[in-house]
Design a protein around this motif. Structure first.
Motif, PDB file in Angstrom:
ATOM      1  N   PRO A   1      15.102  14.429  -1.984  1.00 11.01           N
ATOM      2  CA  PRO A   1      14.274  15.423  -1.291  1.00 11.01           C
ATOM      3  C   PRO A   1      13.003  15.727  -2.084  1.00 11.01           C
ATOM      4  N   ILE A   2      11.929  15.971  -1.356  1.00  9.28           N
ATOM      5  CA  ILE A   2      10.648  16.345  -1.957  1.00  9.28           C
ATOM      6  C   ILE A   2      10.586  17.874  -1.917  1.00  9.28           C
ATOM      7  N   GLN A   3      10.508  18.471  -3.091  1.00 10.37           N
ATOM      8  CA  GLN A   3      10.512  19.928  -3.203  1.00 10.37           C
ATOM      9  C   GLN A   3       9.156  20.504  -2.762  1.00 10.37           C
ATOM     10  N   PRO A   4       9.124  21.778  -2.365  1.00  9.29           N
ATOM     11  CA  PRO A   4       7.853  22.404  -1.977  1.00  9.29           C
ATOM     12  C   PRO A   4       6.790  22.231  -3.065  1.00  9.29           C
ATOM     13  N   GLY A   5       5.612  21.780  -2.652  1.00 10.49           N
ATOM     14  CA  GLY A   5       4.498  21.560  -3.572  1.00 10.49           C
ATOM     15  C   GLY A   5       4.492  20.196  -4.233  1.00 10.49           C
ATOM     16  N   GLU A   6       5.586  19.446  -4.133  1.00  6.46           N
ATOM     17  CA  GLU A   6       5.650  18.121  -4.762  1.00  6.46           C
ATOM     18  C   GLU A   6       5.028  17.057  -3.864  1.00  6.46           C
ATOM     19  N   ARG A   7       4.599  15.965  -4.530  1.00 10.58           N
ATOM     20  CA  ARG A   7       4.044  14.812  -3.828  1.00 10.58           C
ATOM     21  C   ARG A   7       5.138  13.781  -3.617  1.00 10.58           C
ATOM     22  N   GLY A   8       4.964  13.000  -2.561  1.00 13.28           N
ATOM     23  CA  GLY A   8       5.864  11.899  -2.270  1.00 13.28           C
ATOM     24  C   GLY A   8       5.064  10.705  -1.784  1.00 13.28           C
ATOM     25  N   VAL A   9       5.738   9.562  -1.677  1.00 12.08           N
ATOM     26  CA  VAL A   9       5.067   8.327  -1.276  1.00 12.08           C
ATOM     27  C   VAL A   9       5.918   7.577  -0.255  1.00 12.08           C
ATOM     28  N   ILE A  10       5.271   7.141   0.814  1.00  8.41           N
ATOM     29  CA  ILE A  10       5.862   6.194   1.755  1.00  8.41           C
ATOM     30  C   ILE A  10       5.172   4.868   1.453  1.00  8.41           C
ATOM     31  N   GLY A  11       5.943   3.904   0.955  1.00  9.39           N
ATOM     32  CA  GLY A  11       5.383   2.589   0.666  1.00  9.39           C
ATOM     33  C   GLY A  11       5.395   1.737   1.916  1.00  9.39           C
ATOM     34  N   VAL A  12       4.471   0.797   1.999  1.00  9.04           N
ATOM     35  CA  VAL A  12       4.460  -0.144   3.121  1.00  9.04           C
ATOM     36  C   VAL A  12       3.981  -1.496   2.600  1.00  9.04           C
ATOM     37  N   LYS A  13       4.623  -2.542   3.085  1.00  7.63           N
ATOM     38  CA  LYS A  13       4.221  -3.900   2.705  1.00  7.63           C
ATOM     39  C   LYS A  13       3.999  -4.693   3.988  1.00  7.63           C
ATOM     40  N   TYR A  14       2.774  -5.176   4.148  1.00  5.65           N
ATOM     41  CA  TYR A  14       2.443  -6.016   5.294  1.00  5.65           C
ATOM     42  C   TYR A  14       2.503  -7.468   4.862  1.00  5.65           C
TER      43      TYR A  14
ATOM     44  N   ARG B   1       0.857  -1.180   0.000  1.00 12.20           N
ATOM     45  CA  ARG B   1       0.000   0.000   0.000  1.00 12.20           C
ATOM     46  C   ARG B   1       0.892   1.228   0.000  1.00 12.20           C
ATOM     47  N   GLU B   2       0.288   2.427  -0.171  1.00 10.88           N
ATOM     48  CA  GLU B   2       1.056   3.661  -0.227  1.00 10.88           C
ATOM     49  C   GLU B   2       0.405   4.768   0.586  1.00 10.88           C
ATOM     50  N   PHE B   3       1.225   5.472   1.357  1.00 13.55           N
ATOM     51  CA  PHE B   3       0.823   6.701   2.015  1.00 13.55           C
ATOM     52  C   PHE B   3       1.316   7.840   1.130  1.00 13.55           C
ATOM     53  N   VAL B   4       0.402   8.648   0.617  1.00 17.89           N
ATOM     54  CA  VAL B   4       0.755   9.756  -0.277  1.00 17.89           C
ATOM     55  C   VAL B   4       0.738  11.051   0.536  1.00 17.89           C
ATOM     56  N   PHE B   5       1.755  11.876   0.322  1.00 19.81           N
ATOM     57  CA  PHE B   5       1.844  13.146   1.040  1.00 19.81           C
ATOM     58  C   PHE B   5       2.324  14.240   0.095  1.00 19.81           C
ATOM     59  N   VAL B   6       2.211  15.470   0.558  1.00 20.22           N
ATOM     60  CA  VAL B   6       2.708  16.622  -0.193  1.00 20.22           C
ATOM     61  C   VAL B   6       3.596  17.439   0.745  1.00 20.22           C
ATOM     62  N   ASN B   7       4.641  18.007   0.178  1.00 18.75           N
ATOM     63  CA  ASN B   7       5.466  18.947   0.938  1.00 18.75           C
ATOM     64  C   ASN B   7       4.748  20.286   0.889  1.00 18.75           C
ATOM     65  N   ASN B   8       4.074  20.623   1.978  1.00 17.39           N
ATOM     66  CA  ASN B   8       3.325  21.875   2.037  1.00 17.39           C
ATOM     67  C   ASN B   8       4.154  22.996   2.655  1.00 17.39           C
ATOM     68  N   GLY B   9       5.466  22.836   2.589  1.00 21.00           N
ATOM     69  CA  GLY B   9       6.367  23.829   3.153  1.00 21.00           C
ATOM     70  C   GLY B   9       7.049  24.670   2.093  1.00 21.00           C
ATOM     71  N   THR B  10       8.015  25.444   2.578  1.00 18.68           N
ATOM     72  CA  THR B  10       8.743  26.364   1.703  1.00 18.68           C
ATOM     73  C   THR B  10      10.155  25.886   1.402  1.00 18.68           C
ATOM     74  N   LYS B  11      10.564  24.769   2.022  1.00 21.59           N
ATOM     75  CA  LYS B  11      11.902  24.217   1.812  1.00 21.59           C
ATOM     76  C   LYS B  11      11.801  22.732   1.498  1.00 21.59           C
ATOM     77  N   PRO B  12      12.846  22.141   0.903  1.00 22.44           N
ATOM     78  CA  PRO B  12      12.813  20.710   0.576  1.00 22.44           C
ATOM     79  C   PRO B  12      12.624  19.837   1.818  1.00 22.44           C
ATOM     80  N   LEU B  13      11.812  18.798   1.662  1.00 19.72           N
ATOM     81  CA  LEU B  13      11.536  17.820   2.716  1.00 19.72           C
ATOM     82  C   LEU B  13      12.433  16.612   2.509  1.00 19.72           C
ATOM     83  N   ILE B  14      13.126  16.215   3.558  1.00 19.50           N
ATOM     84  CA  ILE B  14      14.000  15.044   3.480  1.00 19.50           C
ATOM     85  C   ILE B  14      13.473  13.977   4.429  1.00 19.50           C
TER      86      ILE B  14
END
Length: 154
Positions: free
Chosen positions: A96-109, A64-77
């Protein structure tokens, strides 16, 4: 008389169709006005912090995937991700996820653990302002594995 009724029906339909299109445009504009809260620095806003697998068959796909967005003003690491046990294996973005970009945390159970309900966590360590250690949750139920009965020879 039939032409008048037909014309009236067409006019009514045209007005109704026009109203529906106008309502759709207004709803779209209202949705566009709902803004993601901004953070001064790196931010991390998830679409959903809990994934419910529901009831799944034993040995089914546990990804499965947790989808997120960097809602900040600096790169997210994302520094690391850690499952609460060996049956929960997360993955993270390497860049790094740039401001406004989407990222994914994958998980496998591990769905080979059949016949039980589960609730596990994934801890995400990052440079997100105020969320350096974010805890995400997965939950669900794995059906018992089907047992095959071999005929006995007598």
């Amino acid at each position: 008389m039939k032409k008048i009724i037909l014309l009236a029906a067409l006019v009514a339909f045209g007005v109704t169709n026009s109203n529906a299109q106008t309502a759709k445009k207004v709803a779209t504009k209202a949705a566009a006005k709902v803004e993601t809260p901004k953070v001064d620095g790196p931010g991390m806003l998830f679409e959903n912090e809990t994934i419910d697998y529901g009831t799944v068959p034993a040995n089914s796909d546990g990804k499965r995937e947790f989808v997120f967005v960097n809602n900040g003003t600096k790169p997210l690491i994302i520094e690391s991700t850690q499952g609460s046990c060996g049956c929960t294996v997360p993955s993270k973005p390497e860049k790094p996820i740039q401001p406004g970009e989407r990222g994914v945390i994958g998980v496998k159970y591990d769905t080979s653990r059949a016949g039980q309900s589960f609730q596990k966590t994934v801890t995400v360590k990052s440079n997100a302002v105020g969320q350096e250690n974010k805890v995400l949750t997965i939950k669900g139920n794995v059906l018992p594995a089907e047992t095959k009965v071999e005929p006995t020879k007598s």
